[in-house]
Motif scaffolding. Structure first.
Motif: not given
Length: 229
Positions: A134-142, A159-163, A197-202
């Protein structure tokens, strides 16, 4: 192979045909498909068994997809795995990631949805693959839901998100009596996801729960999906 999903709603049966080299159990709930939920089973489980989860979560207008790991479980009957745990997992991990994302892309094309309407859910080994894919996809999922899982190759994701900030909402759940994936792994994973850098983590850890999915957890899963769909 192709799969067909039959809705049991009063208006009749609705058939969805999706191509995948994986064995897939599917289930359409409701009169239309507003979301896709792809669920990845744990090491040694199979799609048919894990598909019972759809009966526990009362959400309508959803296409449930339960793909089965491409390799047989080495220590039991009718089980499967996404990658080996007792030998080098690198190649098979990569193959499973590609197969999961292929299924995801095929499903959104057939259902005429976008990435923001797709949830990736995984249990144990399936949770690790859901996070990575899901994160390697680099698309916003639900959303990405990791149940009793772990994280691997966090540096590759970073590395894929580069910050850049990761917008996909994530739900991380674990039992404090888990003797398969120890609770310490849960806390390490939370640190890793925040560092990525996950900002919406529950997240939540459940008292007196082992390596399983509890009724209390089902309520939290349902709530997370409803709030992010």
């Amino acid at each position: 192979m192709s799969i067909q999903s039959n809705s049991n709603n009063a208006k009749g049966k609705k058939t969805i045909q999706i191509n995948s080299p994986l064995k897939v159990v599917s289930n359409v709930r409701g009169d239309e498909i507003k979301n896709i939920i792809i669920c990845l089973h744990g090491f040694g489980d199979n799609a048919a068994n894990f598909a019972s989860l759809a009966n526990e979560i009362n959400i309508q207008n959803v296409l449930w997809l339960f793909p089965q790991g491409p390799k047989n479980y080495p220590m039991g009957f009718d089980g499967a795995q996404w990658f080996p745990l007792f030998s080098d997992p690198t190649e098979e991990r990569r193959n499973s990631e590609e197969l999961v994302l292929q299924l995801l892309n095929e499903a959104i094309e057939v259902c005429k949805l976008d990435y923001s309407k797709v949830f990736l859910l995984g249990f144990s080994q399936g949770a690790a693959l859901a996070i990575y894919s899901g994160l390697k996809l680099k698309e916003k999922l639900a959303g990405i839901l990791a149940l009793s899982g772990f994280i691997f190759q966090a540096h590759t994701i970073k590395n894929a998100y580069a910050g850049k900030v990761i917008d996909t909402p994530m739900l991380v759940l674990h039992g404090n009596q888990d003797q398969v994936i120890f609770p310490a792994t849960y806390y390490d994973m939370l640190d890793s996801l925040k560092d990525l850098g996950v900002k919406r983590l529950r997240n939540k850890i459940y008292s007196n729960m082992g390596h399983t999915i509890s009724s209390e957890e089902i309520k939290d899963i349902t709530k997370f999906i409803e709030e992010n769909r």
